[in-house]
Design a protein around this motif. Structure first.
Motif, PDB file in Angstrom:
ATOM      1  N   TYR A 106       0.834  -1.205   0.000  1.00 21.18           N
ATOM      2  CA  TYR A 106       0.000   0.000   0.000  1.00 21.18           C
ATOM      3  C   TYR A 106       0.873   1.262   0.000  1.00 21.18           C
ATOM      4  O   TYR A 106       0.651   2.180  -0.798  1.00 21.18           O
ATOM      5  CB  TYR A 106      -0.930   0.030   1.214  1.00 21.18           C
ATOM      6  CG  TYR A 106      -1.792   1.271   1.233  1.00 21.18           C
ATOM      7  CD1 TYR A 106      -2.908   1.364   0.399  1.00 21.18           C
ATOM      8  CD2 TYR A 106      -1.466   2.361   2.027  1.00 21.18           C
ATOM      9  CE1 TYR A 106      -3.687   2.517   0.377  1.00 21.18           C
ATOM     10  CE2 TYR A 106      -2.238   3.514   2.014  1.00 21.18           C
ATOM     11  CZ  TYR A 106      -3.348   3.586   1.184  1.00 21.18           C
ATOM     12  OH  TYR A 106      -4.100   4.736   1.150  1.00 21.18           O
ATOM     13  N   GLU A 107       1.868   1.291   0.891  1.00 21.79           N
ATOM     14  CA  GLU A 107       2.675   2.506   1.022  1.00 21.79           C
ATOM     15  C   GLU A 107       3.495   2.794  -0.233  1.00 21.79           C
ATOM     16  O   GLU A 107       3.680   3.950  -0.611  1.00 21.79           O
ATOM     17  CB  GLU A 107       3.581   2.400   2.255  1.00 21.79           C
ATOM     18  CG  GLU A 107       2.795   2.410   3.558  1.00 21.79           C
ATOM     19  CD  GLU A 107       3.612   2.869   4.744  1.00 21.79           C
ATOM     20  OE1 GLU A 107       4.771   3.301   4.544  1.00 21.79           O
ATOM     21  OE2 GLU A 107       3.085   2.803   5.860  1.00 21.79           O
ATOM     22  N   SER A 111      -0.386   4.486  -1.875  1.00 22.40           N
ATOM     23  CA  SER A 111      -0.562   5.657  -1.011  1.00 22.40           C
ATOM     24  C   SER A 111      -0.519   6.967  -1.792  1.00 22.40           C
ATOM     25  O   SER A 111      -1.169   7.947  -1.412  1.00 22.40           O
ATOM     26  CB  SER A 111       0.502   5.671   0.092  1.00 22.40           C
ATOM     27  OG  SER A 111       1.799   5.755  -0.471  1.00 22.40           O
ATOM     28  N   ASN A 116      -2.520   8.610   2.918  1.00 17.14           N
ATOM     29  CA  ASN A 116      -1.957   7.804   4.002  1.00 17.14           C
ATOM     30  C   ASN A 116      -2.899   7.661   5.203  1.00 17.14           C
ATOM     31  O   ASN A 116      -2.463   7.328   6.300  1.00 17.14           O
ATOM     32  CB  ASN A 116      -0.636   8.418   4.473  1.00 17.14           C
ATOM     33  CG  ASN A 116       0.457   8.264   3.430  1.00 17.14           C
ATOM     34  OD1 ASN A 116       0.728   7.172   2.963  1.00 17.14           O
ATOM     35  ND2 ASN A 116       1.078   9.381   3.063  1.00 17.14           N
ATOM     36  N   LEU A 121      -5.992   2.674   4.238  1.00 19.68           N
ATOM     37  CA  LEU A 121      -5.221   1.450   4.443  1.00 19.68           C
ATOM     38  C   LEU A 121      -6.136   0.294   4.833  1.00 19.68           C
ATOM     39  O   LEU A 121      -5.956  -0.838   4.350  1.00 19.68           O
ATOM     40  CB  LEU A 121      -4.162   1.673   5.531  1.00 19.68           C
ATOM     41  CG  LEU A 121      -3.341   0.443   5.941  1.00 19.68           C
ATOM     42  CD1 LEU A 121      -2.577  -0.126   4.749  1.00 19.68           C
ATOM     43  CD2 LEU A 121      -2.380   0.788   7.080  1.00 19.68           C
TER      44      LEU A 121
END
Length: 430
Positions: A106-107, A111, A116, A121
Motif C-alpha cells: 500500500y505505502e 498511497s 496515508n 489502508l
C-alpha cells in the motif's frame, strides 16, 4: 511411480522463486547499490551469498524432511524444537511478514493515489486479504494459480524492470560511502543476511513439498529431487533479479541522488524510464510481489498449525488472514520496530539448525552437537535483538568489542568454537 512433467517442474521453480520475491527484495538492492557506488559488484557478491545462497540451501535441507522445520530441528529436543518452529511460523507469518506485505504494497504502490489515512489502508487491506484468502483456501491448486499464472506475471514484470536497468545507460557513478568504502563484501553479506529470506525459506518448504504431492508424487527421493531443482531455478531467478536491481541502483544517482531508501529510487527510476506509466507499472509489480508472498506464507502457516492443533486448514486460513489484517493496520513503522528485534534473535539459531542438518550422519549423537551450538547462537541472537531496541544501553561495553559485532555477526565465532568442542566430544565419547 508418478513423475512431474517438465512443464510442472518449471512451474514449481517459478512458484518457489515468486514466493521469495516480496517488496523488500525489490526495494532493498537499489539502495545498497547506490551507497556501494564503484564497489557495487563486490557488495553484490556478499549480498548474493546470504540473500540467495542460504535460502536455496534451506529448501534443499527441508526437501529431505518433507518440508518440516520440526523434523529439521528435532535434535534440539521436543520442547526447543517446537518453540523454534512455532516462533519461525508466527514471525514470518501472521505476526510480522504477512501483515507487512499488505502495508508495504500500500505505502509503495497505492498511497500516492489514495493518501496515508488509516481508513484508506483499512479498505485496501480488506480487499488485499480477500484475494489472499481466495487463493490460500485451495492449496492443491497452488501450482496452477501461482506457478502457472501469478508467478509468470511477476517474472514478466521483473524482466521488464531488469531489461530497462541494463538497456538505459548508467549515469554518474558516485564513490562508495560508509562501510562500503573499506569492506564492501562484508557489508553486502550482512545486508543480504538481514533480508530474512532464510526464515521465509524455512516456512515455504512445506508449501513446495505440498505442491509436489498435489501432482501425485509420493516417492521421497523424487520429492527431494524436484524440491532441489525448484530451489536451483529460484536461485537463478533471484540472482538475475538482484543483479538487475543492483545495476538499476548503480545508475540511479542522477534521478534520485542520496535517496533515503530503495522505494524512492524505484519510484524515480520507473518514472524516468517509463514516464507517467511508470508509477502504474511499479504499483502492479509491488502488488503482485507482495500478494504471492502473502499467499505462500498463509498456506504454510495454515498447513503447519492444522497439523499441530488439528483445527481444519480452511478455518485456520480465515483466522490467520483476519489476524494479519488487524496487525497490518498498525502501520509499517510500528511493524518494523517490533519485528526486527524478534527476527534478529531467531535468525542465528535458525541458520545453525539448517547448516548442521547436512551433517547429521557424521555425528554419533546429533543432539549432543547441535543443541549446544544452537543454544549459544540463540543467546547471541538475543543480544543482537536487544541491540536494535531502546534497551541497547543495558548491554555491557564488552559486547561492543566482540569480533564481528559491528557486522551483526557476533554469534558466528562463539558458535563455531562450541561446534568444534562438541564435535570432538562426540567423536571421543563412547
Amino acid at each position: 511411480m508418478t513423475n512431474l512433467r517438465t512443464k510442472d517442474i518449471i512451474a514449481l521453480g517459478f512458484m518457489t522463486f515468486a514466493l521469495f520475491i516480496g517488496a523488500g527484495n525489490i526495494i532493498f538492492p537499489p539502495i545498497v547499490a547506490q551507497q556501494a557506488g564503484e564497489h557495487v559488484w563486490l557488495a553484490a557478491f556478499g549480498f548474493l551469498i546470504t540473500a540467495v545462497g542460504l535460502p536455496v540451501i534451506t529448501i534443499m535441507a527441508l526437501s529431505k524432511t518433507e518440508g518440516s522445520i520440526a523434523i529439521l530441528s528435532s535434535p534440539l529436543g521436543k520442547i526447543a524444537s517446537l518453540l523454534l518452529t512455532v516462533v519461525c511460523y508466527l514471525s514470518v507469518g501472521p505476526l510480522f511478514a504477512t501483515p507487512r506485505t499488505a502495508t508495504v504494497s500500500y505505502e509503495i504502490g497505492f498511497s500516492s493515489y489514495f493518501g496515508n489515512s488509516s481508513t484508506s489502508l483499512l479498505i485496501y487491506s480488506v480487499i488485499y486479504f480477500a484475494f489472499v484468502t481466495l487463493v490460500s483456501l485451495y492449496p492443491n491448486k497452488l501450482l496452477d494459480t501461482v506457478g502457472h499464472i501469478l508467478a509468470p506475471l511477476k517474472i514478466i514484470s521483473l524482466a521488464i524492470l531488469g531489461i530497462a536497468a541494463f538497456v538505459i545507460p548508467a549515469g554518474f557513478i558516485p564513490p562508495a560511502i560508509d562501510g562500503y568504502v573499506t569492506s564492501p563484501v562484508s557489508e553486502g553479506f550482512v545486508n543480504g543476511y538481514l533480508t530474512m529470506d532464510t526464515l521465509g525459506a524455512l516456512v515455504f518448504g512445506i508449501v513446495i513439498i505440498h505442491a509436489i504431492r498435489s501432482r501425485g508424487v509420493n516417492d521421497p527421493k523424487l520429492i527431494t529431487k524436484y524440491a532441489v531443482i525448484a530451489s536451483l531455478i529460484s536461485g537463478v531467478g533471484l540472482t538475475l533479479v538482484y543483479l538487475s536491481l543492483f545495476k538499476l541502483g548503480l545508475g540511479s544517482h542522477e534521478v534520485a541522488p542520496n535517496a533515503s531508501n530503495g522505494a524512492v529510487i524505484l519510484h524515480a527510476y520507473v518514472q524516468h524510464a517509463f514516464g507517467d506509466l511508470g508509477s502504474l507499472f511499479l504499483t502492479a509489480l509491488i502488488f503482485l510481489a507482495c500478494m504471492v508472498t502473502a499467499i505462500g506464507l498463509t498456506c504454510a502457516c495454515a498447513e503447519y498449525f492444522s497439523l499441530l492443533t488439528k483445527i481444519p486448514y480452511k478455518i485456520l486460513v480465515f483466522i490467520l488472514v483476519a489476524f494479519s489484517l488487524v496487525i497490518s493496520n498498525l502501520g509499517l513503522t510500528k511493524l518494523i520496530a517490533v519485528s526486527v528485534p524478534v527476527l534478529s534473535a531467531i535468525y542465528p539459531p535458525a541458520i545453525v539448525v539448517i547448516m548442521l542438518s547436512f551433517f547429521w550422519k557424521y555425528f554419533k549423537n546429533p543432539r549432543l552437537v547441535i543443541a549446544p551450538v544452537t543454544a549459544i547462537s540463540f543467546i547471541f541472537g538475543i543480544i543482537e535483538g536487544i541491540k536494535v531496541t531502546a534497551f541497547a544501553d543495558i548491554l555491557p561495553d564488552a559486547i561492543q568489542h566482540l569480533p564481528l559485532n559491528a557486522q551483526n555477526l557476533a554469534w558466528l565465532i562463539p558458535s563455531c568454537v562450541v561446534l568444534v568442542i562438541f564435535v570432538v566430544i562426540d567423536k571421543v565419547k563412547k
